[in-house]
Design a protein around this motif. Structure first.
Motif, PDB file in Angstrom:
ATOM      1  N   LYS A  78       0.826  -1.211   0.000  1.00  0.00           N
ATOM      2  CA  LYS A  78       0.000   0.000   0.000  1.00  0.00           C
ATOM      3  C   LYS A  78       0.863   1.264   0.000  1.00  0.00           C
ATOM      4  O   LYS A  78       0.663   2.164   0.796  1.00  0.00           O
ATOM      5  CB  LYS A  78      -0.930  -0.001   1.215  1.00  0.00           C
ATOM      6  CG  LYS A  78      -1.860  -1.190   1.244  1.00  0.00           C
ATOM      7  CD  LYS A  78      -2.829  -1.157   0.100  1.00  0.00           C
ATOM      8  CE  LYS A  78      -3.759  -2.345   0.173  1.00  0.00           C
ATOM      9  NZ  LYS A  78      -4.527  -2.562  -1.004  1.00  0.00           N
ATOM     10  N   ILE A  79       1.791   1.344  -0.932  1.00  0.00           N
ATOM     11  CA  ILE A  79       2.647   2.517  -1.052  1.00  0.00           C
ATOM     12  C   ILE A  79       2.092   3.391  -2.170  1.00  0.00           C
ATOM     13  O   ILE A  79       1.881   2.914  -3.279  1.00  0.00           O
ATOM     14  CB  ILE A  79       4.098   2.099  -1.391  1.00  0.00           C
ATOM     15  CG1 ILE A  79       4.661   1.206  -0.293  1.00  0.00           C
ATOM     16  CG2 ILE A  79       4.982   3.328  -1.584  1.00  0.00           C
ATOM     17  CD1 ILE A  79       6.007   0.594  -0.644  1.00  0.00           C
ATOM     18  N   PRO A  80       1.854   4.674  -1.910  1.00  0.00           N
ATOM     19  CA  PRO A  80       1.351   5.554  -2.967  1.00  0.00           C
ATOM     20  C   PRO A  80       2.364   5.660  -4.116  1.00  0.00           C
ATOM     21  O   PRO A  80       3.573   5.570  -3.901  1.00  0.00           O
ATOM     22  CB  PRO A  80       1.196   6.909  -2.272  1.00  0.00           C
ATOM     23  CG  PRO A  80       1.307   6.648  -0.816  1.00  0.00           C
ATOM     24  CD  PRO A  80       2.017   5.359  -0.633  1.00  0.00           C
ATOM     25  N   SER A  81       1.858   5.869  -5.325  1.00  0.00           N
ATOM     26  CA  SER A  81       2.743   5.915  -6.492  1.00  0.00           C
ATOM     27  C   SER A  81       3.788   7.017  -6.382  1.00  0.00           C
ATOM     28  O   SER A  81       4.874   6.898  -6.940  1.00  0.00           O
ATOM     29  CB  SER A  81       1.939   6.067  -7.776  1.00  0.00           C
ATOM     30  OG  SER A  81       1.226   7.277  -7.786  1.00  0.00           O
ATOM     31  N   ALA A  82       3.478   8.083  -5.680  1.00  0.00           N
ATOM     32  CA  ALA A  82       4.452   9.165  -5.512  1.00  0.00           C
ATOM     33  C   ALA A  82       5.685   8.698  -4.746  1.00  0.00           C
ATOM     34  O   ALA A  82       6.785   9.211  -4.952  1.00  0.00           O
ATOM     35  CB  ALA A  82       3.808  10.341  -4.782  1.00  0.00           C
ATOM     36  N   ARG A  84       6.590   5.334  -4.567  1.00  0.00           N
ATOM     37  CA  ARG A  84       7.031   4.040  -5.101  1.00  0.00           C
ATOM     38  C   ARG A  84       7.982   4.294  -6.261  1.00  0.00           C
ATOM     39  O   ARG A  84       7.653   4.991  -7.206  1.00  0.00           O
ATOM     40  CB  ARG A  84       5.825   3.226  -5.572  1.00  0.00           C
ATOM     41  CG  ARG A  84       6.157   1.811  -5.932  1.00  0.00           C
ATOM     42  CD  ARG A  84       4.941   0.993  -6.324  1.00  0.00           C
ATOM     43  NE  ARG A  84       3.748   1.350  -5.587  1.00  0.00           N
ATOM     44  CZ  ARG A  84       2.583   1.619  -6.163  1.00  0.00           C
ATOM     45  NH1 ARG A  84       2.436   1.564  -7.454  1.00  0.00           N
ATOM     46  NH2 ARG A  84       1.544   1.939  -5.424  1.00  0.00           N
ATOM     47  N   PHE A  85       9.170   3.721  -6.204  1.00  0.00           N
ATOM     48  CA  PHE A  85      10.168   3.878  -7.250  1.00  0.00           C
ATOM     49  C   PHE A  85      10.574   2.510  -7.777  1.00  0.00           C
ATOM     50  O   PHE A  85      10.553   1.518  -7.039  1.00  0.00           O
ATOM     51  CB  PHE A  85      11.423   4.580  -6.705  1.00  0.00           C
ATOM     52  CG  PHE A  85      11.210   6.041  -6.440  1.00  0.00           C
ATOM     53  CD1 PHE A  85      11.564   6.991  -7.380  1.00  0.00           C
ATOM     54  CD2 PHE A  85      10.669   6.467  -5.233  1.00  0.00           C
ATOM     55  CE1 PHE A  85      11.377   8.338  -7.132  1.00  0.00           C
ATOM     56  CE2 PHE A  85      10.476   7.815  -4.975  1.00  0.00           C
ATOM     57  CZ  PHE A  85      10.832   8.752  -5.935  1.00  0.00           C
ATOM     58  N   PHE A  86      10.964   2.454  -9.061  1.00  0.00           N
ATOM     59  CA  PHE A  86      11.546   1.263  -9.670  1.00  0.00           C
ATOM     60  C   PHE A  86      10.647   0.031  -9.542  1.00  0.00           C
ATOM     61  O   PHE A  86      11.122  -1.079  -9.341  1.00  0.00           O
ATOM     62  CB  PHE A  86      12.928   0.972  -9.070  1.00  0.00           C
ATOM     63  CG  PHE A  86      13.848   2.164  -9.069  1.00  0.00           C
ATOM     64  CD1 PHE A  86      14.421   2.598 -10.245  1.00  0.00           C
ATOM     65  CD2 PHE A  86      14.114   2.859  -7.897  1.00  0.00           C
ATOM     66  CE1 PHE A  86      15.268   3.709 -10.268  1.00  0.00           C
ATOM     67  CE2 PHE A  86      14.958   3.958  -7.901  1.00  0.00           C
ATOM     68  CZ  PHE A  86      15.537   4.383  -9.087  1.00  0.00           C
ATOM     69  N   SER A  87       9.330   0.197  -9.685  1.00  0.00           N
ATOM     70  CA  SER A  87       8.399  -0.911  -9.461  1.00  0.00           C
ATOM     71  C   SER A  87       8.314  -1.888 -10.633  1.00  0.00           C
ATOM     72  O   SER A  87       7.777  -2.987 -10.475  1.00  0.00           O
ATOM     73  CB  SER A  87       7.002  -0.368  -9.143  1.00  0.00           C
ATOM     74  OG  SER A  87       6.497   0.373 -10.224  1.00  0.00           O
ATOM     75  N   ASN A  88       8.823  -1.518 -11.795  1.00  0.00           N
ATOM     76  CA  ASN A  88       8.877  -2.396 -12.957  1.00  0.00           C
ATOM     77  C   ASN A  88       9.980  -1.856 -13.866  1.00  0.00           C
ATOM     78  O   ASN A  88      10.456  -0.737 -13.660  1.00  0.00           O
ATOM     79  CB  ASN A  88       7.508  -2.462 -13.663  1.00  0.00           C
ATOM     80  CG  ASN A  88       6.990  -1.105 -14.048  1.00  0.00           C
ATOM     81  OD1 ASN A  88       7.576  -0.403 -14.860  1.00  0.00           O
ATOM     82  ND2 ASN A  88       5.858  -0.708 -13.447  1.00  0.00           N
ATOM     83  N   PRO A  89      10.438  -2.611 -14.865  1.00  0.00           N
ATOM     84  CA  PRO A  89      11.561  -2.129 -15.693  1.00  0.00           C
ATOM     85  C   PRO A  89      11.338  -0.772 -16.375  1.00  0.00           C
ATOM     86  O   PRO A  89      12.225   0.087 -16.313  1.00  0.00           O
ATOM     87  CB  PRO A  89      11.760  -3.259 -16.710  1.00  0.00           C
ATOM     88  CG  PRO A  89      11.316  -4.490 -15.970  1.00  0.00           C
ATOM     89  CD  PRO A  89      10.138  -4.031 -15.143  1.00  0.00           C
ATOM     90  N   PRO A  90      10.179  -0.511 -17.012  1.00  0.00           N
ATOM     91  CA  PRO A  90       9.999   0.833 -17.592  1.00  0.00           C
ATOM     92  C   PRO A  90      10.023   1.934 -16.529  1.00  0.00           C
ATOM     93  O   PRO A  90      10.576   3.015 -16.759  1.00  0.00           O
ATOM     94  CB  PRO A  90       8.627   0.759 -18.274  1.00  0.00           C
ATOM     95  CG  PRO A  90       8.402  -0.688 -18.538  1.00  0.00           C
ATOM     96  CD  PRO A  90       9.070  -1.404 -17.402  1.00  0.00           C
ATOM     97  N   LEU A 136       3.931   5.260 -14.513  1.00  0.00           N
ATOM     98  CA  LEU A 136       4.497   3.916 -14.565  1.00  0.00           C
ATOM     99  C   LEU A 136       4.591   3.230 -13.204  1.00  0.00           C
ATOM    100  O   LEU A 136       4.731   2.009 -13.135  1.00  0.00           O
ATOM    101  CB  LEU A 136       5.875   3.939 -15.236  1.00  0.00           C
ATOM    102  CG  LEU A 136       5.872   4.439 -16.683  1.00  0.00           C
ATOM    103  CD1 LEU A 136       7.288   4.481 -17.234  1.00  0.00           C
ATOM    104  CD2 LEU A 136       4.963   3.589 -17.555  1.00  0.00           C
ATOM    105  N   ASN A 137       4.532   3.987 -12.135  1.00  0.00           N
ATOM    106  CA  ASN A 137       4.511   3.396 -10.800  1.00  0.00           C
ATOM    107  C   ASN A 137       3.098   3.329 -10.225  1.00  0.00           C
ATOM    108  O   ASN A 137       2.898   2.867  -9.113  1.00  0.00           O
ATOM    109  CB  ASN A 137       5.416   4.189  -9.841  1.00  0.00           C
ATOM    110  CG  ASN A 137       6.875   3.968 -10.132  1.00  0.00           C
ATOM    111  OD1 ASN A 137       7.384   2.867 -10.025  1.00  0.00           O
ATOM    112  ND2 ASN A 137       7.558   5.020 -10.539  1.00  0.00           N
ATOM    113  N   GLY A 138       2.113   3.814 -10.989  1.00  0.00           N
ATOM    114  CA  GLY A 138       0.727   3.851 -10.536  1.00  0.00           C
ATOM    115  C   GLY A 138       0.019   2.515 -10.685  1.00  0.00           C
ATOM    116  O   GLY A 138       0.505   1.579 -11.328  1.00  0.00           O
TER     117      GLY A 138
END
Length: 161
Positions: A78-82, A84-90, A136-138
């Motif tokens: 439950k980390i907000p996208s703001a 959250r970093f590096f959650s997938n390759p793009p 992309l982190n959303g």
């Protein structure tokens, strides 16, 4: 709402943000001879804000419309996208671009002897990086990414029609 529809709408939202970010390129041409705003400046301002508003509004609308499908099929902390970093390759690529571009923009701001075109380039990359970071982190992109990797059941998607 189907996965294909979510992807299509996500691409339209991405296009709106790209238009907004690209208007920074017109900054060097936005001032007239006497320092007042030229027609190019007005167009750049209108398209910047139109792209930003369309992107944010479109994202919120898409999330609201597909919230049930999206939230049921992503398994995330439950980390907000703001935050959250590096959650997938793009996202990792664009988060790296964002961080380096912010550093470049700060450097250009502190060293006013830097070419205006280099400063505009870093500003463009910073803006694009910030937009991409949130997209992309959303949750919507996380849902699309999981569908691409086959993590969610397409049967559920087909029932929602």
């Amino acid at each position: 709402m189907r996965t294909a529809s979510i992807k299509k709408h996500f691409l339209l939202i991405l296009a709106a943000f790209i238009i907004s970010a690209c208007m920074v390129i017109l900054v060097p041409f936005s001032a007239g001879d006497e320092g007042n705003l030229s027609p190019i400046g007005y167009v750049a301002g209108i398209l910047f804000w139109a792209g930003l508003i369309a992107g944010v509004t479109g994202y919120l609308f898409l999330y609201k419309k597909g919230k049930t499908l999206i939230t049921e099929n992503i398994h995330e902390k439950k980390i907000p996208s703001a935050l959250r970093f590096f959650s997938n390759p793009p996202a990792a690529v664009m988060d790296t671009v964002m961080i380096l571009s912010i550093a470049g923009t700060v450097y250009c701001a502190l060293h006013v002897t830097i070419s205006q075109y280099i400063a505009v380039f870093f500003l463009l990359m910073t803006l694009a990086g910030v937009y991409a970071h949130f997209l992309l982190n959303g949750k919507i992109y996380q849902y699309i990414w999981n569908c691409k990797k086959g993590h969610q059941s397409m049967k559920h998607d087909e029932r929602k029609g």
